[in-house]
Write a protein that holds these residues in place. Structure first.
Motif, PDB file in Angstrom:
ATOM      1  N   CYS A  83       1.119  -0.970   0.451  1.00 17.21           N
ATOM      2  CA  CYS A  83       0.083   0.234   0.131  1.00 17.21           C
ATOM      3  C   CYS A  83       0.743   1.280  -0.076  1.00 17.21           C
ATOM      4  O   CYS A  83       0.667   1.899  -0.509  1.00 17.21           O
ATOM      5  CB  CYS A  83      -1.034   0.124   1.177  1.00 17.21           C
ATOM      6  SG  CYS A  83      -2.715  -1.207   1.218  1.00 17.21           S
ATOM      7  N   LYS A  84       1.892   1.219   0.820  1.00 18.48           N
ATOM      8  CA  LYS A  84       2.428   2.576   0.541  1.00 18.48           C
ATOM      9  C   LYS A  84       3.260   3.132  -0.051  1.00 18.48           C
ATOM     10  O   LYS A  84       3.579   3.620  -0.855  1.00 18.48           O
ATOM     11  CB  LYS A  84       4.028   2.298   2.135  1.00 18.48           C
ATOM     12  CG  LYS A  84       3.190   2.289   3.635  1.00 18.48           C
ATOM     13  CD  LYS A  84       4.269   1.908   4.113  1.00 18.48           C
ATOM     14  CE  LYS A  84       3.303   2.015   6.021  1.00 18.48           C
ATOM     15  NZ  LYS A  84       3.136   3.318   6.402  1.00 18.48           N
ATOM     16  N   ALA A  85       3.963   2.015  -0.942  1.00 21.19           N
ATOM     17  CA  ALA A  85       4.892   1.751  -2.111  1.00 21.19           C
ATOM     18  C   ALA A  85       4.099   2.104  -3.320  1.00 21.19           C
ATOM     19  O   ALA A  85       4.286   3.037  -4.431  1.00 21.19           O
ATOM     20  CB  ALA A  85       5.855   0.550  -2.508  1.00 21.19           C
ATOM     21  N   LEU A  86       2.927   1.891  -3.186  1.00 18.44           N
ATOM     22  CA  LEU A  86       1.891   1.988  -4.499  1.00 18.44           C
ATOM     23  C   LEU A  86       1.473   2.985  -4.346  1.00 18.44           C
ATOM     24  O   LEU A  86       1.245   3.895  -5.561  1.00 18.44           O
ATOM     25  CB  LEU A  86       0.406   0.564  -4.876  1.00 18.44           C
ATOM     26  CG  LEU A  86       1.086  -0.667  -5.590  1.00 18.44           C
ATOM     27  CD1 LEU A  86       0.451  -1.280  -5.271  1.00 18.44           C
ATOM     28  CD2 LEU A  86       1.871  -0.694  -6.381  1.00 18.44           C
ATOM     29  N   PHE A  87       0.749   3.629  -3.477  1.00 22.90           N
ATOM     30  CA  PHE A  87       0.065   4.857  -3.269  1.00 22.90           C
ATOM     31  C   PHE A  87       1.516   5.847  -3.918  1.00 22.90           C
ATOM     32  O   PHE A  87       0.697   6.984  -4.370  1.00 22.90           O
ATOM     33  CB  PHE A  87      -0.542   5.152  -1.553  1.00 22.90           C
ATOM     34  CG  PHE A  87      -1.625   4.723  -2.131  1.00 22.90           C
ATOM     35  CD1 PHE A  87      -2.579   5.383  -2.268  1.00 22.90           C
ATOM     36  CD2 PHE A  87      -2.564   3.815  -1.299  1.00 22.90           C
ATOM     37  CE1 PHE A  87      -3.791   5.275  -3.012  1.00 22.90           C
ATOM     38  CE2 PHE A  87      -3.517   3.402  -1.653  1.00 22.90           C
ATOM     39  CZ  PHE A  87      -4.434   4.415  -2.405  1.00 22.90           C
ATOM     40  N   TYR A  88       2.181   5.494  -3.543  1.00 26.41           N
ATOM     41  CA  TYR A  88       3.530   6.734  -2.902  1.00 26.41           C
ATOM     42  C   TYR A  88       3.832   7.106  -4.784  1.00 26.41           C
ATOM     43  O   TYR A  88       4.407   8.421  -5.171  1.00 26.41           O
ATOM     44  CB  TYR A  88       4.680   6.249  -2.134  1.00 26.41           C
ATOM     45  CG  TYR A  88       6.427   6.818  -2.323  1.00 26.41           C
ATOM     46  CD1 TYR A  88       5.338   8.458  -2.000  1.00 26.41           C
ATOM     47  CD2 TYR A  88       7.398   6.683  -2.528  1.00 26.41           C
ATOM     48  CE1 TYR A  88       7.173   9.167  -1.587  1.00 26.41           C
ATOM     49  CE2 TYR A  88       7.829   7.433  -2.879  1.00 26.41           C
ATOM     50  CZ  TYR A  88       8.017   9.235  -1.857  1.00 26.41           C
ATOM     51  OH  TYR A  88       9.202   9.787  -2.577  1.00 26.41           O
ATOM     52  N   ILE A  89       4.038   5.522  -5.437  1.00 26.43           N
ATOM     53  CA  ILE A  89       4.439   5.354  -6.276  1.00 26.43           C
ATOM     54  C   ILE A  89       3.312   7.447  -7.031  1.00 26.43           C
ATOM     55  O   ILE A  89       3.471   7.553  -8.047  1.00 26.43           O
ATOM     56  CB  ILE A  89       4.664   4.380  -7.143  1.00 26.43           C
ATOM     57  CG1 ILE A  89       6.048   3.891  -6.270  1.00 26.43           C
ATOM     58  CG2 ILE A  89       4.912   4.645  -8.805  1.00 26.43           C
ATOM     59  CD1 ILE A  89       6.201   2.203  -6.585  1.00 26.43           C
ATOM     60  N   ASN A  90       2.440   6.676  -6.845  1.00 26.81           N
ATOM     61  CA  ASN A  90       0.992   6.746  -7.606  1.00 26.81           C
ATOM     62  C   ASN A  90       1.101   8.531  -7.581  1.00 26.81           C
ATOM     63  O   ASN A  90       0.228   9.337  -8.377  1.00 26.81           O
ATOM     64  CB  ASN A  90      -0.151   6.160  -6.929  1.00 26.81           C
ATOM     65  CG  ASN A  90      -1.916   6.591  -7.623  1.00 26.81           C
ATOM     66  OD1 ASN A  90      -2.317   7.733  -7.787  1.00 26.81           O
ATOM     67  ND2 ASN A  90      -1.360   6.315  -8.907  1.00 26.81           N
ATOM     68  N   ARG A  91       1.555   9.124  -6.405  1.00 25.64           N
ATOM     69  CA  ARG A  91       1.298  10.567  -5.589  1.00 25.64           C
ATOM     70  C   ARG A  91       2.606  10.859  -6.566  1.00 25.64           C
ATOM     71  O   ARG A  91       1.882  12.527  -7.287  1.00 25.64           O
ATOM     72  CB  ARG A  91       1.347  10.515  -4.081  1.00 25.64           C
ATOM     73  CG  ARG A  91       0.481  10.120  -3.178  1.00 25.64           C
ATOM     74  CD  ARG A  91      -0.698  11.394  -4.412  1.00 25.64           C
ATOM     75  NE  ARG A  91      -2.422  11.546  -3.318  1.00 25.64           N
ATOM     76  CZ  ARG A  91      -2.405  11.664  -2.485  1.00 25.64           C
ATOM     77  NH1 ARG A  91      -1.661  12.095  -1.637  1.00 25.64           N
ATOM     78  NH2 ARG A  91      -3.409  11.413  -2.007  1.00 25.64           N
ATOM     79  N   VAL A  92       3.262   9.926  -6.743  1.00 26.29           N
ATOM     80  CA  VAL A  92       4.768  10.904  -6.986  1.00 26.29           C
ATOM     81  C   VAL A  92       4.762  11.133  -8.782  1.00 26.29           C
ATOM     82  O   VAL A  92       4.687  11.835  -9.590  1.00 26.29           O
ATOM     83  CB  VAL A  92       5.909  10.290  -7.533  1.00 26.29           C
ATOM     84  CG1 VAL A  92       7.496  10.426  -7.649  1.00 26.29           C
ATOM     85  CG2 VAL A  92       6.304  10.088  -5.876  1.00 26.29           C
ATOM     86  N   MET A  93       4.079  10.409  -8.869  1.00 25.83           N
ATOM     87  CA  MET A  93       3.355   9.776 -10.817  1.00 25.83           C
ATOM     88  C   MET A  93       2.918  11.393 -10.910  1.00 25.83           C
ATOM     89  O   MET A  93       2.424  12.263 -12.466  1.00 25.83           O
ATOM     90  CB  MET A  93       3.073   9.119 -11.794  1.00 25.83           C
ATOM     91  CG  MET A  93       3.880   7.951 -11.503  1.00 25.83           C
ATOM     92  SD  MET A  93       5.623   7.612 -12.384  1.00 25.83           S
ATOM     93  CE  MET A  93       7.190   8.026 -10.810  1.00 25.83           C
ATOM     94  N   LYS A  94       1.732  11.547 -10.471  1.00 25.52           N
ATOM     95  CA  LYS A  94       0.437  12.401 -10.772  1.00 25.52           C
ATOM     96  C   LYS A  94       1.673  13.844 -10.103  1.00 25.52           C
ATOM     97  O   LYS A  94       1.544  14.856 -11.431  1.00 25.52           O
ATOM     98  CB  LYS A  94      -0.620  13.351  -9.511  1.00 25.52           C
ATOM     99  CG  LYS A  94      -1.878  11.678  -9.219  1.00 25.52           C
ATOM    100  CD  LYS A  94      -2.265  11.697  -8.578  1.00 25.52           C
ATOM    101  CE  LYS A  94      -3.553  10.721  -8.449  1.00 25.52           C
ATOM    102  NZ  LYS A  94      -4.504  10.680  -7.222  1.00 25.52           N
ATOM    103  N   GLY A  95       2.498  13.976  -9.648  1.00 26.85           N
ATOM    104  CA  GLY A  95       2.983  15.676  -9.493  1.00 26.85           C
ATOM    105  C   GLY A  95       3.923  15.391 -11.355  1.00 26.85           C
ATOM    106  O   GLY A  95       3.845  16.630 -11.437  1.00 26.85           O
ATOM    107  N   LEU A  96       4.057  14.731 -11.525  1.00 28.59           N
ATOM    108  CA  LEU A  96       5.259  14.656 -12.848  1.00 28.59           C
ATOM    109  C   LEU A  96       4.477  14.793 -13.748  1.00 28.59           C
ATOM    110  O   LEU A  96       4.661  15.579 -14.921  1.00 28.59           O
ATOM    111  CB  LEU A  96       6.010  13.132 -12.779  1.00 28.59           C
ATOM    112  CG  LEU A  96       7.149  13.111 -11.276  1.00 28.59           C
ATOM    113  CD1 LEU A  96       7.977  11.847 -11.962  1.00 28.59           C
ATOM    114  CD2 LEU A  96       8.178  13.873 -12.142  1.00 28.59           C
ATOM    115  N   SER A  97       3.740  14.274 -13.673  1.00 27.69           N
ATOM    116  CA  SER A  97       2.354  14.193 -14.662  1.00 27.69           C
ATOM    117  C   SER A  97       2.024  15.983 -15.125  1.00 27.69           C
ATOM    118  O   SER A  97       2.163  16.708 -16.062  1.00 27.69           O
ATOM    119  CB  SER A  97       1.334  13.248 -14.732  1.00 27.69           C
ATOM    120  OG  SER A  97       0.852  14.223 -16.060  1.00 27.69           O
TER     121      SER A  97
END
Length: 307
Positions: A83-97
């Protein structure tokens, strides 16, 4: 119609959406990578397009793993870590987008600027500084998303109370009001600033297009020069993407903010929010592919060879 049937319909929509988005972004990424490697004079936006496609592939993949029970359980590690890893990656990718879309609009505005403009001096420097900019935006996005690691837990975690369910397996633990207010302010300020820069660069490009149109009408010419025509097409594509992104961003912002304030997430609301967030990641590669003459020519040649 019951909430379960609505959720299942939304869930199927997300799966189809993610499948189309990952396929389109993969094709876009490979097309532009080959262009960068083979073309002696790639466009300044080729690198940012590659980066945006890669970010969207990662974003849509994390959504699939978070919402699909089979994919989530296939990762043979603790649920809390997943959960931590997937949500963290998801949030990072949203910011990068949002960062990459903003960067694309700035680079296109610089490319469109006339030789007499102050921006013209950056035309040939964009490619040299792009990797430094990528490093900077990755650093910012990784830093801004660190709170996700501390407040995302597995739903089966019995040591935590008052959890806000996000998916079947993952939840948010309560956040101190001061920390939540600080992170909300910082993230919102960052996003509003980037959206503002996008709108300013878009307004600048619109002004340049209108000037060019008036000049063309004054010269009684209905066609553009070979050099300006691709620029106009690329600018219209960036303007469309920016407009679309801004609308989707604010819809997502309203849903996320209201859910955090009320501290409740309905499964249907989560699904609808995922659809809204992923629309840009799914549609943007299709728009970029359809507006890129090099890719269209390649597909046209491939179709002729096939038949």
């Amino acid at each position: 119609m019951s909430s379960i049937s609505v959720y299942m319909a939304v869930y199927k929509c997300i799966l189809y959406q993610a499948g189309i988005g990952i396929s389109a972004n993969t094709f876009l990424f490979l097309s532009h990578i080959s262009t960068i490697l083979l073309d002696r004079r790639p466009k300044p936006t080729d690198l940012t397009t590659c980066h945006l496609a890669l970010v969207h592939i990662a974003l849509l993949t994390t959504v699939l793993f978070l919402l699909s029970p089979d994919l989530f359980e296939s990762l043979n590690v603790w649920n809390d870590f997943k959960c931590k890893a997937l949500f963290y990656i998801n949030r990072v990718m949203k910011g990068l987008s949002i960062f990459t879309t903003c960067l694309m609009s700035i680079i296109q505005a610089i490319t469109m600027s006339p030789h007499t403009s102050q921006l013209a001096q950056f035309k040939y420097k964009c490619t040299h500084f792009i990797f430094y900019l990528f490093f900077f935006i990755w650093l910012v996005c990784l830093s801004f998303s660190t709170t996700t690691l501390f407040h995302t837990v597995a739903s089966s975690n019995e040591t935590q109370t008052n959890l806000m369910a996000l998916t079947q397996y993952c939840s948010f633990s309560p956040i101190m009001p001061g920390i939540m207010g600080l992170m909300f302010t910082l993230t919102t300020s960052r996003d509003v600033f980037l959206v503002g820069v996008m709108l300013l660069s878009s307004a600048y490009m619109v002004i340049l297009l209108l000037r060019h149109q008036r000049r063309s009408q004054h010269l009684h010419s209905t066609s553009l020069s070979p050099r300006s025509s691709p620029e106009k097409r690329a600018t219209q594509t960036i303007l469309l993407l920016v407009s679309f992104f801004v609308v989707m961003y604010w819809v997502d912002f309203i849903i996320s903010s209201s859910s955090l304030i009320l501290w409740t997430y309905d499964s249907v609301i989560v699904g609808v929010q995922c659809v809204v967030v992923n629309v840009y990641a799914t549609v943007s590669p299709l728009v970029l592919i359809s507006s890129d003459k090099r890719i269209l020519n390649f597909l046209h040649n491939m179709s002729w060879k096939t038949f």
